[in-house]
Scaffold this active site. Structure first.
Site, PDB file in Angstrom:
ATOM      1  N   HIS A 111      31.042  24.922  30.022  1.00 13.51           N
ATOM      2  CA  HIS A 111      31.406  23.636  30.628  1.00 13.51           C
ATOM      3  C   HIS A 111      30.617  23.303  31.894  1.00 13.51           C
ATOM      4  CE1 HIS A 111      35.699  24.523  28.869  1.00 13.51           C
ATOM      5  NE2 HIS A 111      34.821  24.221  27.932  1.00 13.51           N
ATOM      6  N   GLU A 148      15.821  12.724  20.944  1.00 12.53           N
ATOM      7  CA  GLU A 148      16.472  14.034  20.925  1.00 12.53           C
ATOM      8  C   GLU A 148      15.413  15.121  20.706  1.00 12.53           C
ATOM      9  OE1 GLU A 148      18.434  17.414  20.751  1.00 12.53           O
ATOM     10  OE2 GLU A 148      19.343  15.578  21.501  1.00 12.53           O
ATOM     11  N   VAL A 208      11.163  14.575  25.916  1.00 15.90           N
ATOM     12  CA  VAL A 208      10.845  13.692  27.049  1.00 15.90           C
ATOM     13  C   VAL A 208      10.289  14.561  28.176  1.00 15.90           C
ATOM     14  CG1 VAL A 208      11.795  12.160  28.810  1.00 15.90           C
ATOM     15  CG2 VAL A 208      12.554  11.955  26.423  1.00 15.90           C
ATOM     16  N   ALA A 232      27.920  15.108  31.453  1.00 12.99           N
ATOM     17  CA  ALA A 232      28.828  15.862  32.336  1.00 12.99           C
ATOM     18  C   ALA A 232      28.242  16.107  33.719  1.00 12.99           C
ATOM     19  CB  ALA A 232      29.197  17.195  31.689  1.00 12.99           C
ATOM     20  N   TRP A 287      19.751  25.909  23.093  1.00 14.51           N
ATOM     21  CA  TRP A 287      18.759  26.132  24.158  1.00 14.51           C
ATOM     22  C   TRP A 287      18.890  27.537  24.744  1.00 14.51           C
ATOM     23  CZ3 TRP A 287      14.780  22.989  24.823  1.00 14.51           C
ATOM     24  CH2 TRP A 287      14.884  21.644  24.450  1.00 14.51           C
TER      25      TRP A 287
END
Length: 604
Positions: free
Chosen positions: A537, A38, A238, A570, A66
């Site tokens: 979303h 994370e 990452v 998602a 973010w």
């Protein structure tokens, strides 16, 4: 945190809503070693995360969010839209508004219709029951809202805790009564996959402690964290996925990470599971050489898989916000602008979670295509779609048209929000600026969210530097039918305001944000252009579809053209579902965990 092991069966990139769910489920098998990486911190015990009513305090702060900003949106008067994204353990489930809605059957059957075996309503129903525990509404909620449609037996004993407030007001009751008056009384529990009208959704709040229930508190409890086969590392970025390219198909074998101390190292895994969310999973794929050849070559990134679908097909729920000044005495969250009121409520909350800060009091409604005249007839719907026929010719467009022409499919979800909003800002520093009460009057807000947008946006890198956020362009209203449907629902809101008892809450000729009144279709379009934003979303940017139809992953969530690499978040949604997507991210992750377990068994 568990001990660091040299080799992991699974490396999960992203400790958010999906990533922690999958990690918990895979490590139920003591022989399976899992690493979760994370980029953010573990802020599970932070008051801003835990206390439901303090959520806005996280937006725009780099230790939580973010904080994406869009490109200027031509369909929204060239405004730049702000989007909060969870940058911490638990991901966006740690910074969302805790709204827990269940999608109608049609939404999920559309996933199956787009070529995804095992992803229709029947296949996903077990996971809709598995992911959460829904606690029965308290008597105070039933007394205020009725809740006759609510079925206490639905949704069993999963780790996410869902509850109902004790503090719904007469305004919430007026919302329910007014929709009923307009022929939109909820008659079935919407968690059954059917339901139209106004209802009270639960919030992802633990009723015992009145704290936020999110992926970290549900799927990374002290007991789960102590499993020797689970390692979670935070504040670790990452940079890219590492592939063995000596095989016919490139095989994901590890990840290159930047550790907390700034040093780079390689971690090896049997399978890499990308769970960085709909805006950042595409970024990591592109940085790793999976994406459009022309984009990757322009940035000198070696091409591993040429797939121009990566980062395309992005869908978000556009939401139009209209705030109206209330009569004196009507409760509004705008009173929190007074630091004395806020301090008093914090004191109240510290006494066993009492008071409004431990609650979510947003009421909602699922409504089919409608306007200021009320719900559209089948003929009126067909006429509207026929007049925009050229804009629904894609496969998605045909599926959405068929859905919205159904008499019982909600085209819009309305929210009854307890304070003012300022979504008409041109370039807000963060999502907090939409929500902080800067106007002196007290307001309540009605929001209209388009369930099935036809516009398609994108998310792409502009640099090979992982620290440079990718460019987010939602392209709101690039399909003109979205503007037409949203505008008609703005007109419906104006009708709500003229209908008692809901209309009685508001000051006659009181202040409103925006000042434009959305009665005529042209004025309603202008309300949309001035005040529509995203609704938290983003989805569908690495769609689960056949590759030749725009897909990036197959129905087992494997990235086309690779081995040992999946995506679970998602971004794999093939089509945006109706309702807030928190539920469906958990459901997709629960389903994915079972798929991964099945595939592992098949290999053994």
């Amino acid at each position: 945190m568990g001990s660091v092991i040299d080799f992991f069966d699974y490396i999960i990139v992203g400790g958010g809503t999906a990533g922690l769910t999958v990690a918990n489920r895979l490590t139920e098998d003591a022989d399976v070693k899992v690493l979760v990486i994370e980029a953010g911190q573990d802020r599970t015990n932070d008051a801003l995360v835990q206390v439901p009513g303090l959520v806005v305090g996280m937006y725009g702060k780099p230790e939580y969010d973010w904080n994406f900003s869009s490109t200027p949106q031509p369909g929204l008067n060239n405004r730049i839209i702000s989007q909060a994204r969870g940058k911490q353990l638990g991901g966006t489930s740690a910074i969302n508004f805790m709204m827990l809605l269940f999608p109608p059957r049609g939404s999920l059957d559309a996933w199956g219709a787009l070529g995804n075996k095992g992803w229709d309503y029947e296949s996903l129903s077990p996971y809709l029951r598995k992911f959460a525990t829904v606690h029965p509404p308290p008597q105070a909620a039933k007394d205020t809202l009725g809740l006759k449609y609510h079925d206490d037996s639905l949704v069993g004993n999963g780790p996410v805790q869902v509850s109902y407030s004790e503090g719904y007001s007469e305004s919430n009751a007026a919302w329910m009564e007014t929709f009923a008056k307009l022929g939109l009384e909820m008659k079935t529990d919407p968690r059954t996959g059917k339901g139209l009208g106004a209802f009270q959704q639960g919030g992802s709040i633990d009723p015992a402690t009145k704290t936020r229930s999110h992926a970290a508190s549900a799927h990374y409890t002290p007991e789960i964290a102590s499993r020797p086969n689970l390692t979670v590392i935070t504040e670790t970025t990452v940079k890219r996925i590492i592939f063995d390219t000596s095989k016919a198909e490139p095989v994901a074998v590890g990840v290159l990470v930047r550790s907390k101390d700034g040093s780079d190292k390689t971690l090896s895994g049997g399978e890499i599971i990308l769970a960085a969310g709909a805006l950042m999973s595409p970024q990591i794929l592109e940085l790793s050489g999976i994406g459009s050849r022309s984009l990757l070559e322009s940035l000198d990134i070696p091409v591993i898989v040429d797939n121009p679908n990566v980062g395309e097909n992005l869908q978000d729920h556009p939401i139009t916000c209209q705030s109206f000044e209330v009569n004196s005495g009507v409760p509004s969250g705008d009173v929190l602008r007074d630091p004395n009121v806020l301090n008093a409520l914090v004191q109240q909350y510290q006494d066993g979670g009492k008071g409004p800060l431990g609650q979510s009091n947003i009421s909602v409604a699922y409504v089919p295509l409608a306007s200021g005249e009320g719900v559209y007839s089948q003929d009126t719907k067909k006429t509207l779609f026929a007049s925009y026929d050229e804009h629904v010719q894609t496969q998605d467009g045909q599926v959405i048209r068929k859905l919205l022409e159904e008499s019982d499919e909600p085209s819009v979800q309305y929210f009854f929000f307890p304070s003012q909003t300022h979504t008409d800002m041109h370039d807000p520093p963060s999502m907090a600026d939409y929500l902080l009460p800067t106007s002196p009057e007290n307001y309540l807000t009605v929001m209209s969210m388009l369930n099935h947008p036809l516009s398609r946006g994108s998310i792409h890198i502009t640099s090979d530097d992982v620290d440079k956020l990718p460019i987010w362009d939602p392209k709101f209203n690039s399909n003109p039918l979205d503007l037409e449907i949203s505008a008609r629902h703005v007109q419906f809101v104006e009708m709500l305001l003229r209908t008692s008892p809901f209309g009685d809450i508001f000051k006659p000729d009181g202040a409103r944000i925006p000042q434009v009144k959305g009665d005529t279709l042209e004025d309603a379009r202008e309300v949309v252009r001035q005040c529509q934003v995203c609704c938290f979303h983003p989805a569908c940017s690495l769609a689960m579809k056949p590759r030749e139809r725009g897909g990036v992953v197959d129905s087992r969530l494997r990235v086309y053209g690779t081995k040992g690499l999946r995506v679970v978040d998602a971004s794999v949604f093939p089509l945006q579902t109706a309702g807030n997507i928190q539920t469906m991210v958990y459901v997709a992750a629960e389903r994915a965990a079972d798929i991964i377990k099945e595939d592992r068994k098949a290999r053994v």
